[in-house]
Motif scaffolding. Structure first.
Motif, PDB file in Angstrom:
ATOM      1  N   UNK A 193     -65.176  86.976  13.399  1.00 57.29           N
ATOM      2  CA  UNK A 193     -66.254  86.165  13.967  1.00 57.29           C
ATOM      3  C   UNK A 193     -67.568  86.428  13.244  1.00 57.29           C
ATOM      4  N   UNK A 194     -67.843  87.694  12.942  1.00 59.07           N
ATOM      5  CA  UNK A 194     -69.076  88.049  12.242  1.00 59.07           C
ATOM      6  C   UNK A 194     -69.128  87.400  10.862  1.00 59.07           C
ATOM      7  N   UNK A 195     -68.009  87.398  10.150  1.00 56.02           N
ATOM      8  CA  UNK A 195     -67.956  86.761   8.835  1.00 56.02           C
ATOM      9  C   UNK A 195     -68.182  85.259   8.949  1.00 56.02           C
ATOM     10  N   UNK A 196     -67.618  84.637   9.992  1.00 53.95           N
ATOM     11  CA  UNK A 196     -67.799  83.206  10.196  1.00 53.95           C
ATOM     12  C   UNK A 196     -69.263  82.873  10.467  1.00 53.95           C
ATOM     13  N   UNK A 197     -69.906  83.675  11.350  1.00 54.52           N
ATOM     14  CA  UNK A 197     -71.316  83.438  11.673  1.00 54.52           C
ATOM     15  C   UNK A 197     -72.183  83.632  10.433  1.00 54.52           C
ATOM     16  N   UNK A 198     -71.891  84.684   9.666  1.00 54.22           N
ATOM     17  CA  UNK A 198     -72.647  84.926   8.437  1.00 54.22           C
ATOM     18  C   UNK A 198     -72.521  83.747   7.478  1.00 54.22           C
ATOM     19  N   UNK A 199     -71.304  83.209   7.347  1.00 55.60           N
ATOM     20  CA  UNK A 199     -71.072  82.073   6.458  1.00 55.60           C
ATOM     21  C   UNK A 199     -71.861  80.841   6.902  1.00 55.60           C
ATOM     22  N   UNK A 200     -71.903  80.602   8.218  1.00 55.98           N
ATOM     23  CA  UNK A 200     -72.658  79.459   8.753  1.00 55.98           C
ATOM     24  C   UNK A 200     -74.144  79.617   8.456  1.00 55.98           C
ATOM     25  N   UNK A 201     -74.667  80.823   8.682  1.00 51.33           N
ATOM     26  CA  UNK A 201     -76.094  81.070   8.439  1.00 51.33           C
ATOM     27  C   UNK A 201     -76.421  80.909   6.957  1.00 51.33           C
ATOM     28  N   UNK A 202     -75.582  81.493   6.091  1.00 48.98           N
ATOM     29  CA  UNK A 202     -75.823  81.383   4.650  1.00 48.98           C
ATOM     30  C   UNK A 202     -75.783  79.928   4.201  1.00 48.98           C
ATOM     31  N   UNK A 203     -74.829  79.163   4.754  1.00 48.83           N
ATOM     32  CA  UNK A 203     -74.744  77.750   4.409  1.00 48.83           C
ATOM     33  C   UNK A 203     -75.970  76.983   4.850  1.00 48.83           C
ATOM     34  N   UNK A 208     -80.898  73.985   3.251  1.00 53.89           N
ATOM     35  CA  UNK A 208     -82.293  73.610   3.448  1.00 53.89           C
ATOM     36  C   UNK A 208     -83.260  74.438   2.593  1.00 53.89           C
ATOM     37  N   UNK A 209     -82.698  75.244   1.661  1.00 58.77           N
ATOM     38  CA  UNK A 209     -83.511  76.046   0.713  1.00 58.77           C
ATOM     39  C   UNK A 209     -84.585  76.845   1.443  1.00 58.77           C
ATOM     40  N   UNK A 210     -84.180  77.560   2.474  1.00 54.87           N
ATOM     41  CA  UNK A 210     -85.128  78.338   3.279  1.00 54.87           C
ATOM     42  C   UNK A 210     -85.382  79.692   2.625  1.00 54.87           C
ATOM     43  N   UNK A 211     -86.636  80.057   2.520  1.00 56.48           N
ATOM     44  CA  UNK A 211     -87.013  81.350   1.933  1.00 56.48           C
ATOM     45  C   UNK A 211     -87.499  82.300   3.026  1.00 56.48           C
ATOM     46  N   UNK A 212     -87.293  83.582   2.786  1.00 58.10           N
ATOM     47  CA  UNK A 212     -87.781  84.602   3.716  1.00 58.10           C
ATOM     48  C   UNK A 212     -86.917  84.804   4.944  1.00 58.10           C
ATOM     49  N   UNK A 213     -85.702  84.265   4.928  1.00 57.89           N
ATOM     50  CA  UNK A 213     -84.825  84.420   6.089  1.00 57.89           C
ATOM     51  C   UNK A 213     -84.120  85.771   6.068  1.00 57.89           C
ATOM     52  N   UNK A 214     -83.836  86.299   7.238  1.00 54.17           N
ATOM     53  CA  UNK A 214     -83.099  87.556   7.379  1.00 54.17           C
ATOM     54  C   UNK A 214     -81.844  87.271   8.190  1.00 54.17           C
ATOM     55  N   UNK A 215     -80.682  87.349   7.548  1.00 52.02           N
ATOM     56  CA  UNK A 215     -79.429  86.985   8.205  1.00 52.02           C
ATOM     57  C   UNK A 215     -79.159  87.855   9.425  1.00 52.02           C
ATOM     58  N   UNK A 254     -86.712  82.996  11.252  1.00 47.49           N
ATOM     59  CA  UNK A 254     -85.378  83.388  11.717  1.00 47.49           C
ATOM     60  C   UNK A 254     -85.074  82.812  13.102  1.00 47.49           C
ATOM     61  N   UNK A 255     -86.101  82.741  13.943  1.00 47.27           N
ATOM     62  CA  UNK A 255     -85.924  82.128  15.256  1.00 47.27           C
ATOM     63  C   UNK A 255     -85.569  80.654  15.117  1.00 47.27           C
TER      64      UNK A 255
END
Length: 269
Positions: A193-203, A208-215, A254-255
Motif C-alpha cells: 500500500x505504501x508503494x502504491x501511495x508513493x507512486x500516486x504522489x510521484x505521478x 503538474x511539475x510541482x516543486x518543493x513537495x515532500x512525499x 504538501x497539504x
C-alpha cells in the motif's frame, strides 16, 4: 574497614558500596576470606541456574533472551534514532494511535512491529535534519527490557551515512512500538500500500511539475485523512479534509497535493 565507626570510617562517596567490617579480630579470617571472594568473584553461595519458563509464557521469546550489552541508536552517533510512540500519542491523541501498553510489552518472536525512525544528515546535505519514516521490524529476541529485531523495509536514508539498511539489527523498547502485526501479513500489505501511495504522489507531482513537495509529508496528511475517515465514516469528505487541515501543521504545497489526491479518490463516493 579495620578502625573507626561506620559513620566516620566509610567515605561519603563510597556510601552504598559493599563494606566488610574487619574490626573484630575473632572474625578476621572469615572476613578476609569474604574480601578475597568478592575481589575474585567467587561468592561462597552460588546463585542456582535459571529454570525453564512456565508454559503460560510461551517460552520462545524468553529462550532467545541475551545478556550482552546493547543500547538504543542515537542521533549523534548512528545519525538515526527511534521516536517514542507513547510521547507522540500524548502530543497528538486524536491522530496518533498506538497499541495498548499490555500488547506492546507482550510481543513474541516472529511478530512484526512498526516504529518511527528519525534521521540527521551530514553538513551540506540537501536533506533537512528531523526527517524520517515509519518502518517494520521483525522481532528476533530480547535483552533485558529491550526487544531485538531486524529491519524489514528498505530505508530511504543513505546507508553510508546512517549504517541502516534492510535486515539491520534494531534495538527498541515497548514505547517505540506504534503498530503490531502478529503474522507478518499486515507488514507485507502495508508495504504494498505504501508503494502504491508513493507512486500516486510521484505521478501527481510529475504531471503538474510541482516543486518543493515532500512525499513523506503528503503521505502523512493522507494517512491522517484515512484515520479521521475511519473514526467518522458518516462524515463527508470535505468535512474530514477541513478537520485535518485545521489540525495538521504541514507546508501548504504538501497539504494541497494531499487534498487533490484525497478528493479525486473520493469524488464518486
Amino acid at each position: 574497614m579495620s578502625l573507626g565507626t561506620n559513620d566516620c570510617a566509610v567515605p561519603p562517596h563510597f556510601a552504598g558500596i559493599l563494606a566488610i567490617d574487619m574490626r573484630n579480630d575473632d572474625d578476621f579470617d572469615r572476613k578476609f576470606e569474604d574480601l578475597l571472594r568478592h575481589i575474585y568473584g567467587q561468592p561462597a553461595l552460588q546463585r542456582p541456574p535459571l529454570g525453564s519458563p512456565p508454559a503460560f509464557l510461551g517460552g520462545d521469546l524468553i529462550s532467545n533472551a541475551t545478556t550482552t550489552s546493547v543500547r538504543l541508536a542515537h542521533l549523534e552517533i548512528e545519525h538515526w534514532e527511534l521516536e517514542s510512540g507513547v510521547v507522540m500519542n500524548e502530543l497528538y491523541p486524536d491522530t496518533f494511535e498506538i497499541p495498548n501498553d499490555a500488547s506492546r510489552r507482550n510481543l513474541q518472536i516472529g511478530d512484526f512491529v512498526k516504529a518511527a525512525f528519525k534521521y540527521s544528515y551530514p553538513p551540506g546535505s540537501d536533506e533537512e535534519d528531523g526527517g524520517g519514516e515509519r518502518m517494520w521490524i521483525k522481532i528476533t529476541g530480547t535483552n533485558g527490557p529491550y526487544y531485538i529485531g531486524t529491519l524489514s523495509n528498505d530505508p530511504v536514508c543513505t546507508d553510508t551515512w546512517h549504517d541502516l539498511s534492510f535486515d539491520s539489527t534494531i534495538v527498541f523498547l515497548p514505547e517505540h512500538v506504534i503498530s503490531i502485526d502478529r503474522g507478518g501479513e499486515d507488514a507485507a500489505q502495508a508495504e504494498e500500500h505504501d508503494q502504491m501511495v508513493t507512486s500516486v504522489i510521484e505521478g501527481f507531482i510529475a504531471e503538474f511539475s510541482i516543486e518543493g513537495a515532500d512525499i513523506d509529508d503528503v503521505k502523512f496528511v493522507l494517512g491522517s485523512l484515512e484515520r479521521a475517515q475511519n473514526r467518522n465514516p458518516e462524515k463527508d469528505h470535505e468535512a474530514i479534509w477541513q478537520e485535518v487541515h485545521d489540525r495538521v501543521n504541514i507546508e501548504h504545497v504538501n497539504m494541497q497535493i494531499a487534498c487533490s489526491i484525497w478528493m479525486s479518490a473520493h469524488e464518486h463516493d
